[in-house]
Design an enzyme around this catalytic site. Structure first.
Site, PDB file in Angstrom:
ATOM      1  N   HIS A 147       0.800  -1.243   0.000  1.00  0.00           N
ATOM      2  CA  HIS A 147       0.000   0.000   0.000  1.00  0.00           C
ATOM      3  C   HIS A 147       0.827   1.284   0.000  1.00  0.00           C
ATOM      4  O   HIS A 147       0.245   2.367  -0.116  1.00  0.00           O
ATOM      5  CB  HIS A 147      -0.944   0.042   1.208  1.00  0.00           C
ATOM      6  CG  HIS A 147      -1.929  -1.080   1.262  1.00  0.00           C
ATOM      7  ND1 HIS A 147      -2.814  -1.341   0.239  1.00  0.00           N
ATOM      8  CD2 HIS A 147      -2.163  -2.026   2.218  1.00  0.00           C
ATOM      9  CE1 HIS A 147      -3.560  -2.388   0.560  1.00  0.00           C
ATOM     10  NE2 HIS A 147      -3.187  -2.825   1.745  1.00  0.00           N
ATOM     11  N   HIS A 176      -5.584  -0.107   7.551  1.00  0.00           N
ATOM     12  CA  HIS A 176      -5.318  -0.448   6.153  1.00  0.00           C
ATOM     13  C   HIS A 176      -4.260  -1.543   6.008  1.00  0.00           C
ATOM     14  O   HIS A 176      -4.470  -2.524   5.296  1.00  0.00           O
ATOM     15  CB  HIS A 176      -4.903   0.797   5.377  1.00  0.00           C
ATOM     16  CG  HIS A 176      -5.054   0.678   3.887  1.00  0.00           C
ATOM     17  ND1 HIS A 176      -6.142   0.072   3.292  1.00  0.00           N
ATOM     18  CD2 HIS A 176      -4.265   1.098   2.855  1.00  0.00           C
ATOM     19  CE1 HIS A 176      -6.013   0.126   1.977  1.00  0.00           C
ATOM     20  NE2 HIS A 176      -4.888   0.741   1.682  1.00  0.00           N
ATOM     21  N   VAL A 177      -3.125  -1.379   6.642  1.00  0.00           N
ATOM     22  CA  VAL A 177      -2.055  -2.374   6.614  1.00  0.00           C
ATOM     23  C   VAL A 177      -2.303  -3.357   7.752  1.00  0.00           C
ATOM     24  O   VAL A 177      -2.467  -2.957   8.909  1.00  0.00           O
ATOM     25  CB  VAL A 177      -0.677  -1.703   6.784  1.00  0.00           C
ATOM     26  CG1 VAL A 177       0.427  -2.747   6.753  1.00  0.00           C
ATOM     27  CG2 VAL A 177      -0.459  -0.651   5.705  1.00  0.00           C
ATOM     28  N   HIS A 178      -2.306  -4.649   7.445  1.00  0.00           N
ATOM     29  CA  HIS A 178      -2.659  -5.662   8.442  1.00  0.00           C
ATOM     30  C   HIS A 178      -1.438  -6.033   9.278  1.00  0.00           C
ATOM     31  O   HIS A 178      -0.889  -7.136   9.192  1.00  0.00           O
ATOM     32  CB  HIS A 178      -3.248  -6.888   7.753  1.00  0.00           C
ATOM     33  CG  HIS A 178      -4.503  -6.572   7.005  1.00  0.00           C
ATOM     34  ND1 HIS A 178      -4.896  -7.240   5.875  1.00  0.00           N
ATOM     35  CD2 HIS A 178      -5.458  -5.621   7.229  1.00  0.00           C
ATOM     36  CE1 HIS A 178      -6.035  -6.737   5.432  1.00  0.00           C
ATOM     37  NE2 HIS A 178      -6.393  -5.747   6.234  1.00  0.00           N
TER      38      HIS A 178
END
Length: 288
Positions: A147, A176-178
């Site tokens: 991302h 958003h970023v896991h």
């Protein structure tokens, strides 16, 4: 929409005050499979608007969005036609002012969201709400590979970060970023005691396995983790000191359960308003 139905059945939504920030999957382009690159338009964020009621500035403005503007996993390629409503709003809670932004509505200079944000920042009375917290889905800073080149990240750093630094935002909390990341106070990619603390709190669900961008963490990264599930808590003790904690749920990415639910991260944060003044332009000397 099926995800919203599932979430609405959870008891904690009726017991715990919940303030939400628009995510890419909330745009609701899923129709039994990811549909993309076809000549069809959809009404975005339909379930997101109908199942939640945030402190709206005014009713939502949502135009149809072409599915050609989305990737194979439902990620928008550009800003979407969605203003106000649950997209972006603000609220006050005790000694803190919270500004919730939409990563997917335009925040370019002159846009509705940008002008509203600027007005909000200018109107905050820090003698009443000394803590200023921004929430949005996509992070401005990330140590992870995924991302990082999306416009919702790169343009946020270019457009929003100068505002966050100028108005001494304390925390910028994203997802958003896991995975999980917390920065030191940072401004313009340099550690600065008057800059915001940026947090990626993306390890609450789904897979926690995002690859790092570099083997060695960037100099502004305080903590990063890509293997443990957890949730964060922020306690504001007074006008000058707060504590952030990242609490492990006990599960790791492999599904193993660890009964010791200890902390993954814990830090006292001094309100940047009360840190000694220093230059925060992009050319300051290496004295942080």
């Amino acid at each position: 929409m099926h995800r919203m139905d599932m979430m609405s059945k959870r008891d904690f939504f009726s017991a715990i005050p919940t303030q939400i920030a628009l995510g890419n999957h909330d745009l609701d382009t899923y129709k039994g499979g990811w549909i993309y690159d076809i000549d069809e338009s959809v009404e975005i964020a339909l379930a997101y608007e109908h199942r939640f009621q945030m402190p709206q500035i005014r009713p939502p403005i949502r135009d149809l969005a072409s599915l050609k503007g989305f990737t194979t996993d439902g990620q928008p390629r550009d800003f979407v036609p969605y203003e106000y409503g649950n997209a972006y709003y603000s609220f006050t809670f005790g000694p803190s002012k919270h500004i919730v932004l939409s990563s997917f509505s335009s925040f370019r200079e002159g846009s509705l969201q940008y002008e509203w944000l600027l007005s909000e920042l200018k109107s905050v009375d820090r003698s009443v709400t000394p803590w200023l917290i921004v929430m949005l889905h996509c992070p401005l800073y990330t140590t992870f590979k995924t991302h990082r080149h999306e416009i919702f990240v790169t343009e946020a750093q270019a457009i929003l970060e100068p505002l966050f630094v100028e108005y001494t935002v304390n925390f910028v909390i994203a997802g958003h970023v896991h995975a999980y990341m917390r920065t030191y106070p940072v401004a313009f990619s340099r550690r600065n005691p008057r800059g915001p603390v940026h947090i990626i709190q993306g390890n609450g669900g789904k897979a926690v396995c995002e690859p790092y961008h570099n083997e060695t963490a960037e100099e502004w990264v305080a903590v990063r983790d890509r293997s443990q599930y957890g949730y964060g808590t922020l306690e504001l003790f007074n006008s000058t000191h707060a504590m952030w904690k990242l609490i492990k749920t006990g599960h790791d990415e492999g599904g193993e359960f660890e009964p010791n639910l200890n902390l993954l991260d814990e830090i006292w944060v001094r309100n940047q308003l009360y840190v000694e003044e220093m230059s925060v332009n992009k050319d300051w000397e290496d004295n942080v």
